[in-house]
Design an enzyme around this catalytic site. Sequence first.
Site, PDB file in Angstrom:
ATOM      1  N   TYR A  32      -2.091  -0.745  10.513  1.00  0.00           N
ATOM      2  CA  TYR A  32      -2.113  -0.974   9.058  1.00  0.00           C
ATOM      3  C   TYR A  32      -0.821  -0.453   8.431  1.00  0.00           C
ATOM      4  CZ  TYR A  32      -3.898  -1.191   4.278  1.00  0.00           C
ATOM      5  OH  TYR A  32      -4.055  -1.478   2.946  1.00  0.00           O
ATOM      6  N   SER A  84       0.864  -1.183   0.000  1.00  0.00           N
ATOM      7  CA  SER A  84       0.000   0.000   0.000  1.00  0.00           C
ATOM      8  C   SER A  84       0.895   1.225   0.000  1.00  0.00           C
ATOM      9  CB  SER A  84      -0.855  -0.014   1.277  1.00  0.00           C
ATOM     10  OG  SER A  84      -1.544   1.209   1.437  1.00  0.00           O
TER      11      SER A  84
HETATM   12  P1  NAI Z   1     -11.113  -6.863   0.064  1.00  0.00           P
HETATM   13  O1  NAI Z   1     -11.595  -6.847   1.460  1.00  0.00           O
HETATM   14  O2  NAI Z   1     -12.063  -6.613  -1.034  1.00  0.00           O
HETATM   15  O3  NAI Z   1     -10.371  -8.235  -0.221  1.00  0.00           O
HETATM   16  C1  NAI Z   1      -9.499  -8.805   0.704  1.00  0.00           C
HETATM   17  C2  NAI Z   1      -9.423 -10.274   0.460  1.00  0.00           C
HETATM   18  O4  NAI Z   1      -8.540 -10.869   1.422  1.00  0.00           O
HETATM   19  C3  NAI Z   1     -10.784 -10.946   0.645  1.00  0.00           C
HETATM   20  O5  NAI Z   1     -10.928 -11.937  -0.370  1.00  0.00           O
HETATM   21  C4  NAI Z   1     -10.650 -11.599   2.008  1.00  0.00           C
HETATM   22  O6  NAI Z   1     -11.486 -12.715   2.157  1.00  0.00           O
HETATM   23  C5  NAI Z   1      -9.174 -11.985   2.000  1.00  0.00           C
HETATM   24  N1  NAI Z   1      -8.632 -12.267   3.321  1.00  0.00           N
HETATM   25  C6  NAI Z   1      -8.611 -11.447   4.404  1.00  0.00           C
HETATM   26  N2  NAI Z   1      -8.058 -12.088   5.449  1.00  0.00           N
HETATM   27  C7  NAI Z   1      -7.712 -13.326   5.019  1.00  0.00           C
HETATM   28  C8  NAI Z   1      -7.123 -14.447   5.647  1.00  0.00           C
HETATM   29  N3  NAI Z   1      -6.748 -14.435   6.934  1.00  0.00           N
HETATM   30  N4  NAI Z   1      -6.927 -15.569   4.913  1.00  0.00           N
HETATM   31  C9  NAI Z   1      -7.286 -15.613   3.601  1.00  0.00           C
HETATM   32  N5  NAI Z   1      -7.860 -14.574   2.963  1.00  0.00           N
HETATM   33  C10 NAI Z   1      -8.080 -13.455   3.669  1.00  0.00           C
HETATM   34  O7  NAI Z   1      -9.914  -5.810   0.024  1.00  0.00           O
HETATM   35  P2  NAI Z   1      -9.043  -5.181  -1.172  1.00  0.00           P
HETATM   36  O8  NAI Z   1      -9.254  -3.732  -1.104  1.00  0.00           O
HETATM   37  O9  NAI Z   1      -9.233  -5.915  -2.422  1.00  0.00           O
HETATM   38  O10 NAI Z   1      -7.579  -5.460  -0.587  1.00  0.00           O
HETATM   39  C11 NAI Z   1      -6.653  -6.357  -1.182  1.00  0.00           C
HETATM   40  C12 NAI Z   1      -5.252  -5.942  -0.736  1.00  0.00           C
HETATM   41  O11 NAI Z   1      -4.996  -4.624  -1.213  1.00  0.00           O
HETATM   42  C13 NAI Z   1      -5.070  -5.902   0.782  1.00  0.00           C
HETATM   43  O12 NAI Z   1      -3.800  -6.404   1.124  1.00  0.00           O
HETATM   44  C14 NAI Z   1      -5.174  -4.416   1.093  1.00  0.00           C
HETATM   45  O13 NAI Z   1      -4.490  -4.064   2.274  1.00  0.00           O
HETATM   46  C15 NAI Z   1      -4.514  -3.829  -0.145  1.00  0.00           C
HETATM   47  N6  NAI Z   1      -4.851  -2.437  -0.393  1.00  0.00           N
HETATM   48  C16 NAI Z   1      -6.126  -2.016  -0.637  1.00  0.00           C
HETATM   49  C17 NAI Z   1      -6.397  -0.684  -0.844  1.00  0.00           C
HETATM   50  C18 NAI Z   1      -7.770  -0.171  -1.091  1.00  0.00           C
HETATM   51  O14 NAI Z   1      -7.965   1.070  -1.088  1.00  0.00           O
HETATM   52  N7  NAI Z   1      -8.754  -1.013  -1.325  1.00  0.00           N
HETATM   53  C19 NAI Z   1      -5.334   0.329  -0.817  1.00  0.00           C
HETATM   54  C20 NAI Z   1      -4.019  -0.214  -0.568  1.00  0.00           C
HETATM   55  C21 NAI Z   1      -3.811  -1.541  -0.371  1.00  0.00           C
END
Ligand code: NAI
Length: 261
Positions: free
Chosen positions: A157, A144
């Site tokens: 975070y 991020s």
């Molecule tokens: P999201 O919540 O839509 O997806 C996250 C995914 O990770 C989900 O499929 C969830 O089930 C899975 N997950 C969470 N904990 C888990 C675990 N213990 N074991 C297996 N799967 C697990 O979130 P998003 O936004 O798609 O985030 C994806 C990545 O991008 C994350 O690492 C987040 O920190 C990063 N990110 C997101 C940003 C945003 O603005 N959406 C900005 C910067 C980074």
Amino acid sequence: MTTPEETKLTALVTGGSSGIGLATARALAGAGYPTVICGRNEDSLRQAAKQLADEGLAVTTVTADVTDTSSVRHLVQAATEAHGPIGVLVNNAGRNGGGVTAQLTDELWHQVINTNLNSVFYVTREVLARGGMTEGGRIINVASTAGKQGVLLAAPYSASKHGVVGFTKALGKELAPQRITVNAVCPGYVETPMAERVRHAYAEAWGTTEDDVLTAFEAKIPLGRYSTPEEVASMILYLAMPVAASVTAQALNVCGGLGNF
Ligand code: NAI
């Protein structure tokens, strides 16, 4: 030119049922990589696989919790049994989490660090030890811009994502002799289910509406808008491809100019 299918470069995407992970699975499967997605919830995984199948893309699903080392071992074993050695690992699973630091619980701190940082170590170690990754392998960690600068009310975070960037840079050097590249992709604000949860948390903390939070966040982004999951997935796909062979130990922003470091 050989295609990913011919070379059998299996791609493993953690947290592939939603947001950036789902868009990444779509991009990799669409480019011909035999793709495995994991998540904790079997129903969400099944729905994601169905959504992709309706678009003509096949992915294999494995239910796994990336914070649990025995679950991670099962995940890597299942992925290799399904498609052979893992050529591309995308450590994407993550969660938001923060608040006023003096009021943070041990539980929240540990959950955020375990989900965002320790998991990256667990899955990467397992893929390197038993997942069959060899020369040409790609490890791509979704960090991020919060991994490069502090984010207000998000100390756990930010700490976790700085950790991911540091891990990436060190491992990139370690694996360079084996011609395995290791990079981080650093999204800024991306419209996903997590982004909605983040706006909700700030609205509560600031006593305002989620729309006002959205307006405040958009005002910080030079391009004036959130990135899309597809825009982040495109950078991940690039890093997975042979053409990116000389890019390693980097942390690349996809953030509409939010961070320029
Ligand atoms: P999201 O919540 O839509 O997806 C996250 C995914 O990770 C989900 O499929 C969830 O089930 C899975 N997950 C969470 N904990 C888990 C675990 N213990 N074991 C297996 N799967 C697990 O979130 P998003 O936004 O798609 O985030 C994806 C990545 O991008 C994350 O690492 C987040 O920190 C990063 N990110 C997101 C940003 C945003 O603005 N959406 C900005 C910067 C980074």
